[in-house]
Design a protein around this motif. Structure first.
Motif, PDB file in Angstrom:
ATOM      1  N   GLN A 137     -18.550  75.829  45.949  1.00  0.00           N
ATOM      2  CA  GLN A 137     -18.039  76.216  44.639  1.00  0.00           C
ATOM      3  C   GLN A 137     -18.657  75.332  43.558  1.00  0.00           C
ATOM      4  N   LYS A 142     -11.135  76.002  42.623  1.00  0.00           N
ATOM      5  CA  LYS A 142     -10.919  77.100  43.559  1.00  0.00           C
ATOM      6  C   LYS A 142     -11.542  76.776  44.906  1.00  0.00           C
ATOM      7  N   GLU A 144     -12.584  79.034  48.681  1.00  0.00           N
ATOM      8  CA  GLU A 144     -12.674  80.314  49.372  1.00  0.00           C
ATOM      9  C   GLU A 144     -13.118  80.105  50.807  1.00  0.00           C
ATOM     10  N   ARG A 160     -13.998  87.649  53.828  1.00  0.00           N
ATOM     11  CA  ARG A 160     -13.824  86.598  52.827  1.00  0.00           C
ATOM     12  C   ARG A 160     -12.376  86.587  52.347  1.00  0.00           C
ATOM     13  N   ASN A 162     -10.539  84.958  49.108  1.00  0.00           N
ATOM     14  CA  ASN A 162     -10.877  84.233  47.889  1.00  0.00           C
ATOM     15  C   ASN A 162      -9.733  83.355  47.411  1.00  0.00           C
ATOM     16  N   GLN A 163      -9.908  82.749  46.249  1.00  0.00           N
ATOM     17  CA  GLN A 163      -8.931  81.772  45.758  1.00  0.00           C
ATOM     18  C   GLN A 163      -7.585  82.393  45.427  1.00  0.00           C
ATOM     19  N   THR A 172     -17.849  89.981  49.210  1.00  0.00           N
ATOM     20  CA  THR A 172     -17.557  88.566  48.996  1.00  0.00           C
ATOM     21  C   THR A 172     -16.706  88.344  47.754  1.00  0.00           C
ATOM     22  N   SER A 173     -16.358  89.424  47.032  1.00  0.00           N
ATOM     23  CA  SER A 173     -15.552  89.279  45.818  1.00  0.00           C
ATOM     24  C   SER A 173     -14.452  90.335  45.777  1.00  0.00           C
TER      25      SER A 173
END
Length: 265
Positions: A137, A142, A144, A160, A162-163, A172-173
């Motif tokens: 990061q 954050k 992940e 993944r 995430n935060q 990935t998002s």
């Protein structure tokens, strides 16, 4: 007792039978008992005791022991060449690799390179190495997690988190609590292992409904028990038209009996 250079170094027997003691300045520093157990004496929270495997100046090799970093009660393995502690065990038993562990963390790991992922490798027998990664990061606001699998010689991200706690499969998002992506279409499949002839699998499939298929979603049922051939039962096309019994509805709701040419709208 054997003395070298006065009392700076002594080798002598005392206390238990067969025990060997090494001392400096009139104080015992190292004891080897009759069973061969070795003890560095007087290591306390404010009194460091270490063993070095290094050159004469201490700039290469390794040092390990109590209080290597400071006069605190902790066991440290220190890399003299890199000038960094590689592992720290504090007085509560917390273990840090790459850092001194936080007081609330039993096992604390850190990748010192801010631009690199922290990677934990998992290998069973002769299998390939799966990975869990703390993704690199740009700041400390954050964190992940990435989960990686291997096909052939290729390691790729499978999931993944995430935060925000969103889970992404194929992305990935992730923008929602669960997001599933694929190259052309995504499938979420639901089934049961129970051995019964009328048992069926169900799946949601994107980009597989309506004129041209793109932009729609279909609910499909397997044609056999635990089968991999599916028939569409319900769908919504790119325009929001709903079809039951048809894969290309021309109105907001089109219901068709597949055994006839009639329809209801």
């Amino acid at each position: 007792r054997i003395g070298f250079n006065g009392d700076d170094l002594r080798v002598f027997n005392q206390q238990a039978a067969g025990e060997l003691n090494l001392g400096t300045a009139g104080t015992t520093r190292l004891t080897i008992d009759s069973s061969g157990n070795m003890t560095l004496l007087n290591a306390t929270a404010t009194n460091s005791r270490t063993i070095g495997i290094t050159n004469s100046s201490g700039t290469t090799g390794w040092t390990f022991g109590n209080g290597v970093l400071s006069n605190t009660h902790q066991f440290v393995i220190y890399d003299n060449t890199a000038g960094a502690a590689r592992m720290v065990i504090d007085s509560s038993g917390n273990v840090g690799i790459g850092l001194t562990p936080a007081s609330t963390v039993l096992l604390d790991l850190k990748e010192p390179d801010a631009g690199s992922d922290l990677i934990i490798g998992l290998t069973a027998g002769t299998g390939a190495r799966a990975q869990i990664r703390s993704e690199a990061q740009s700041n400390d606001t954050k964190a992940e997690l990435g989960f990686y699998t291997v096909t052939g010689s290729s390691t790729s991200e499978a999931m993944r988190i995430n935060q925000y706690g969103n889970v992404g499969i194929g992305t990935t998002s992730p923008q929602s609590p669960l997001q599933v992506n694929a190259d052309i279409y995504s499938i979420i499949r639901l089934g049961a292992d129970y051995n019964y002839s009328e048992n069926r699998e169900w799946q949601f499939r994107t980009n597989n409904f309506g004129s041209g298929s793109w932009g729609g979603i279909a609910l499909q049922q397997s044609t056999a028990q635990q089968g991999n051939t599916f028939a569409t039962k319900f769908g919504v096309d790119i325009n929001g038209n709903v079809g039951i019994g048809t894969t290309s509805p021309g109105t907001k709701l089109e219901i068709k009996n597949p055994d006839t040419t009639g329809s209801a709208a």
